[in-house]
Write an enzyme that holds these catalytic residues in place. Structure first.
Site, short mmCIF file in Angstrom:
data_model
loop_
_atom_site.label_atom_id
_atom_site.label_comp_id
_atom_site.label_asym_id
_atom_site.label_seq_id
_atom_site.Cartn_x
_atom_site.Cartn_y
_atom_site.Cartn_z
N ARG A 277 0.82 -1.22 0.00
CA ARG A 277 0.00 0.00 0.00
C ARG A 277 0.85 1.26 0.00
NH1 ARG A 277 -3.57 -0.44 4.96
NH2 ARG A 277 -1.68 -1.41 5.71
N ASN B 35 -6.04 -2.82 1.95
CA ASN B 35 -6.03 -4.28 2.13
C ASN B 35 -7.47 -4.76 2.23
OD1 ASN B 35 -3.25 -4.49 2.20
ND2 ASN B 35 -3.12 -4.50 4.42
#
Length: 89
Positions: A18, A36
């Site tokens: 990320r 996520n």
């Protein structure tokens, strides 16, 4: 402007995916977000200039050095005019 929803499969959580996506998106000037998912995948919404979005989507196929990407699902979606910048969710 184009927009795409991207789902990245493989060993993609716990490997800085990320944060690395955030850095790449900011470098390319792409708007959107990354998060996520409970199933172990990473999902991103990316939008902006077609060429920049294509580069980011291609980057997602590799990810950061510790990632092991097994598949990337890409879906064209309508642009979200409320998105400004890129964020980690």
């Amino acid at each position: 402007m184009v927009a795409r929803r991207v789902v990245v499969r493989g060993r993609v959580q716990g490997v800085w995916f990320r944060q690395s996506t955030l850095r790449e998106a900011e470098r390319l000037g792409v708007d959107g977000w990354v998060r996520n998912r409970a199933d172990g995948t990473v999902e991103a919404w990316v939008q902006g200039d077609s060429a920049a979005v294509d580069v980011l989507v291609a980057w997602c196929g590799e990810g950061p050095s510790r990632a092991e990407v097994s598949a990337v699902d890409v879906e064209d979606v309508p642009a979200d005019s409320s998105l400004r910048g890129f964020s980690v969710r």
